[in-house]
Design a protein around this motif. Structure first.
Motif, short mmCIF file in Angstrom:
data_model
loop_
_atom_site.label_atom_id
_atom_site.label_comp_id
_atom_site.label_asym_id
_atom_site.label_seq_id
_atom_site.Cartn_x
_atom_site.Cartn_y
_atom_site.Cartn_z
N ALA A 1 0.83 -1.20 0.00
CA ALA A 1 0.00 0.00 0.00
C ALA A 1 0.87 1.25 0.00
CB ALA A 1 -0.92 0.00 1.22
N ARG A 2 0.35 2.32 -0.64
CA ARG A 2 1.01 3.62 -0.59
C ARG A 2 0.20 4.55 0.29
NH1 ARG A 2 2.82 4.98 -6.75
NH2 ARG A 2 3.26 6.98 -5.73
N ARG A 3 0.78 5.70 0.58
CA ARG A 3 0.11 6.65 1.49
C ARG A 3 -1.25 7.09 0.97
NH1 ARG A 3 5.45 7.60 2.80
NH2 ARG A 3 5.81 8.13 5.01
N SER A 4 -1.42 7.09 -0.33
CA SER A 4 -2.67 7.55 -0.93
C SER A 4 -3.74 6.47 -0.98
CB SER A 4 -2.40 8.05 -2.36
OG SER A 4 -1.76 7.03 -3.13
N ASP A 5 -3.47 5.29 -0.44
CA ASP A 5 -4.42 4.18 -0.47
C ASP A 5 -5.75 4.57 0.17
OD1 ASP A 5 -5.75 1.74 0.93
OD2 ASP A 5 -4.43 0.84 -0.57
N VAL A 6 -6.85 4.32 -0.57
CA VAL A 6 -8.19 4.65 -0.04
C VAL A 6 -9.06 3.40 0.08
CG1 VAL A 6 -8.17 7.02 -0.89
CG2 VAL A 6 -9.01 5.18 -2.38
N SER A 7 -8.49 2.23 -0.14
CA SER A 7 -9.28 0.99 -0.06
C SER A 7 -9.39 0.46 1.37
CB SER A 7 -8.68 -0.08 -0.98
OG SER A 7 -7.33 -0.35 -0.63
N HIS A 8 -8.69 1.10 2.29
CA HIS A 8 -8.75 0.73 3.71
C HIS A 8 -8.94 2.01 4.53
CE1 HIS A 8 -7.50 -3.40 2.87
NE2 HIS A 8 -6.70 -2.86 1.95
N PRO A 9 -9.41 1.90 5.78
CA PRO A 9 -9.63 3.11 6.59
C PRO A 9 -8.38 3.98 6.64
CG PRO A 9 -10.56 1.19 7.69
CD PRO A 9 -9.80 0.67 6.51
N GLN A 10 -8.57 5.28 6.42
CA GLN A 10 -7.44 6.20 6.36
C GLN A 10 -6.62 6.21 7.64
OE1 GLN A 10 -6.38 8.33 3.48
NE2 GLN A 10 -7.37 6.43 2.88
N SER A 11 -7.28 6.10 8.78
CA SER A 11 -6.55 6.11 10.05
C SER A 11 -5.68 4.86 10.19
CB SER A 11 -7.52 6.21 11.23
OG SER A 11 -8.49 5.17 11.17
N VAL A 12 -6.13 3.73 9.61
CA VAL A 12 -5.32 2.51 9.63
C VAL A 12 -4.09 2.68 8.75
CG1 VAL A 12 -5.27 0.08 8.92
CG2 VAL A 12 -7.23 0.97 10.20
N VAL A 13 -4.28 3.24 7.55
CA VAL A 13 -3.15 3.46 6.64
C VAL A 13 -2.15 4.42 7.27
CG1 VAL A 13 -2.47 4.34 4.37
CG2 VAL A 13 -4.57 2.98 4.60
N ARG A 14 -2.64 5.50 7.88
CA ARG A 14 -1.73 6.45 8.52
C ARG A 14 -0.93 5.77 9.63
NH1 ARG A 14 -6.10 10.11 7.82
NH2 ARG A 14 -6.85 9.67 9.94
N GLU A 15 -1.58 4.91 10.40
CA GLU A 15 -0.87 4.21 11.48
C GLU A 15 0.19 3.28 10.90
OE1 GLU A 15 -0.07 2.99 15.51
OE2 GLU A 15 -0.92 4.77 14.53
N ALA A 16 -0.13 2.60 9.79
CA ALA A 16 0.85 1.72 9.17
C ALA A 16 2.08 2.48 8.71
CB ALA A 16 0.21 0.98 7.99
N PHE A 17 1.89 3.72 8.25
CA PHE A 17 3.02 4.54 7.80
C PHE A 17 3.70 5.27 8.96
CE2 PHE A 17 1.38 3.63 3.65
CZ PHE A 17 2.50 3.70 2.83
N ARG A 18 3.11 5.21 10.14
CA ARG A 18 3.76 5.78 11.32
C ARG A 18 4.67 4.76 12.00
NH1 ARG A 18 3.59 5.74 16.59
NH2 ARG A 18 2.02 4.09 16.62
N LEU A 19 4.28 3.50 11.93
CA LEU A 19 4.99 2.45 12.65
C LEU A 19 6.34 2.13 12.00
CD1 LEU A 19 2.00 -0.01 13.19
CD2 LEU A 19 3.16 1.29 14.99
N GLY A 20 7.26 1.66 12.83
CA GLY A 20 8.49 1.09 12.31
C GLY A 20 8.26 -0.36 11.91
N GLU A 21 9.14 -0.90 11.08
CA GLU A 21 8.95 -2.27 10.59
C GLU A 21 8.84 -3.25 11.75
OE1 GLU A 21 10.86 -5.11 7.10
OE2 GLU A 21 11.49 -3.03 7.36
N GLY A 22 7.78 -4.06 11.72
CA GLY A 22 7.52 -5.01 12.79
C GLY A 22 6.74 -4.42 13.95
N GLY A 23 6.45 -3.13 13.90
CA GLY A 23 5.75 -2.47 14.99
C GLY A 23 4.26 -2.77 15.01
N VAL A 24 3.64 -2.60 16.18
CA VAL A 24 2.21 -2.84 16.36
C VAL A 24 1.59 -1.61 17.03
CG1 VAL A 24 0.47 -4.44 17.25
CG2 VAL A 24 2.79 -5.26 16.78
N GLY A 25 0.42 -1.20 16.56
CA GLY A 25 -0.27 -0.05 17.15
C GLY A 25 -1.77 -0.20 17.03
N LYS A 26 -2.50 0.77 17.54
CA LYS A 26 -3.97 0.74 17.45
C LYS A 26 -4.50 2.12 17.11
CE LYS A 26 -5.00 1.50 22.38
NZ LYS A 26 -5.67 2.79 22.29
#
Length: 481
Positions: free
Chosen positions: A391-416
């Motif tokens: 996925a890229r930052r502009s992905d709209v096929s999933h909730p935007q807050s989920v995509v933003r969290e994925a791009f905030r995390l470091g590799e292997g990281g977990v968040g909510k």
């Protein structure tokens, strides 16, 4: 035509010029007439020692409507724009104008008379036969109660502000290589998985006592309000049912001259006075309240506060009403007995969401130790595990807050993150693939560089305007907006 003018005229003055063609009554006070302009010179704001009066605000609001009408092809969707918000936005624009004009004047910047004259001569609105017409120029200004000196000063001010804005644009600094770094981030791809914990999953675990229910209701009464409402007395007439259509005008005149009662007006047309059920400002799909003009009249100052008859209201061709207040009910909390089930469900949902949040925290701790715990938990509770690949930052096929969290995390990281539908999502980032700008064409690279320069310039201008506001006293009279 309007677009052509905007292309040739910069800044707020462009909309003054457009007003010369499209809306002369804005400058002539016509708009104040339609908005109850007896108080057209009331001060709505002060910027330093300079006043902004209501008719200036009315003009700015109408100019914004003109912009929006063009965007929507001539018609504004009903109810699409909040009038109060539009007036506040327009006022902020006027305040910024004043601040900029004052600052520019203090810098002793100059625009020559020749430059002002050249700008006006190039404005197509004043052309006839392909050339500037002095007669047309004076005629249009005169129609709008502007002298040549006043208009020329407006153009001069716009040119001065334009000079300053050009300086701001040229002084905005964008480091070399910024476009490449931007493209690298923009083209970065991330693979992740997430699972949604809905409050519904935990509702069966929640028990609500009567005392908890009553306490919650008392704390949240304002969320369970019965809206303000009126019952109307009204006269309804149809032109095709009268032997003389002039009686409708007579009825309207009598209703205005005798505002304390509908009876004299009803006698003019031989109609009965009828009564409505409760009407709220939201209106209804049928009955009197389906007509927005009647609802507006019902909650107008004259009808609601002063108890007068309304003006004549035409809801469709030849179909008329005159209304007056019969009863009025202020907004008030609905009794608990009426909303008990609604309150109970809301409290249960909030408690269940708290459980979902806690479950998410526990799950994060487990997944940080063992990534397989996420899929195991999904199977155990019957939740869907979403796997997202590249996925890229502009992905709209999933909730935007989920995509933003994925791009905030470091590799292997977990968040909510919390979603809008009483849901908590747990996100695990699996892989990061860096973006590669090497294959980008030079033309696209230059365009990205220009876009970054424009964004930087806008940010600099916004910061500058905030600084100006900090240095100048700005007072707004909310009651006069």
């Amino acid at each position: 035509m309007l677009q052509a003018i905007r292309d040739g005229v910069k800044g707020w003055i462009a909309w003054v010029v457009i007003g010369l063609i499209a809306l002369p009554f804005v400058f002539m006070g016509g708009y104040d007439y339609f908005t109850g302009g007896t108080d057209r010179d009331a001060v709505v704001a002060k910027v330093g020692g300079e006043e902004i009066v209501r008719h200036e605000l009315n003009r700015a609001v109408e100019q914004r409507r003109m912009q929006l009408r063009e965007m929507f092809g001539g018609d504004l969707p009903e109810g699409a724009f909040d009038e109060g918000a539009m007036r506040r936005e327009a006022l902020q624009g006027l305040i910024d104008e004043r601040l900029l004009h004052k600052f520019v004047a203090d810098q002793n910047l100059r625009v020559s008379d020749e430059e002002v004259a050249r700008t006006i001569r190039n404005q197509q609105i004043f052309h006839e036969g392909g050339q500037f017409s002095r007669d047309r120029y004076r005629t249009l200004l005169n129609q709008n109660r502007l002298t040549p000196e006043e208009y020329e000063e407006m153009v001069r001010q716009d040119l001065l502000v334009g000079q300053f804005e050009d300086v701001m644009r040229r002084s905005s600094f964008v480091a070399s290589g910024m476009a490449e770094r931007y493209l690298k981030l923009d083209r970065e791809q991330r693979s992740f998985e997430y699972l949604e914990l809905t409050a519904e999953l935990f509702k069966d675990e929640v028990e609500i006592t009567e005392s908890e229910l009553e306490s919650y209701y008392e704390e949240h009464k304002d969320e369970y309000m019965a809206p303000e409402a009126v019952k109307l007395a009204y006269i309804e007439v149809r032109e095709d049912e009268l032997d003389d259509a002039a009686k409708i005008d007579n009825m309207a005149n009598v209703a205005f001259e005798r505002p304390e009662s509908l009876e004299p007006a009803a006698e003019e047309v031989g109609a009965d006075i009828r009564y409505s059920d409760w009407i709220t400002q939201e209106g209804e799909s049928d009955g009197l309240a389906q007509h927005s003009a009647i609802v507006s009249a019902a909650f107008s100052e004259d009808v609601l506060e002063y108890g007068y008859n309304s003006d004549l209201i035409e809801v469709s061709g030849g179909h008329f009403f005159v209304v007056r207040k019969a009863e009025h009910r202020e907004a008030e909390p609905r009794p608990l007995s009426d909303v008990e089930q609604e309150v109970r469900e809301q409290l249960r949902l909030e408690r269940a969401l708290d459980l979902a949040r806690q479950e998410a925290e526990d799950l994060i701790a487990s997944v940080e130790e063992d990534a397989e715990q996420l899929s195991s938990f999904a199977e155990r509770v019957g939740a869907e595990l979403f796997a997202v690949d590249g996925a890229r930052r502009s992905d709209v096929s999933h909730p935007q807050s989920v995509v933003r969290e994925a791009f905030r995390l470091g590799e292997g990281g977990v968040g909510k993150v919390e979603l809008d539908n009483a849901t908590v999502a747990v996100v695990r980032l699996a892989e990061v693939e860096p973006g590669d700008p090497d294959g980008v064409e030079d033309q696209e690279l230059r365009q990205v560089q220009r876009d970054i320069e424009q964004m930087t310039s806008r940010a600099d201008m916004q910061a500058f305007m905030r600084a100006l506001r900090d240095d100048v006293s700005v007072k707004i009279n909310e009651q006069r907006l």
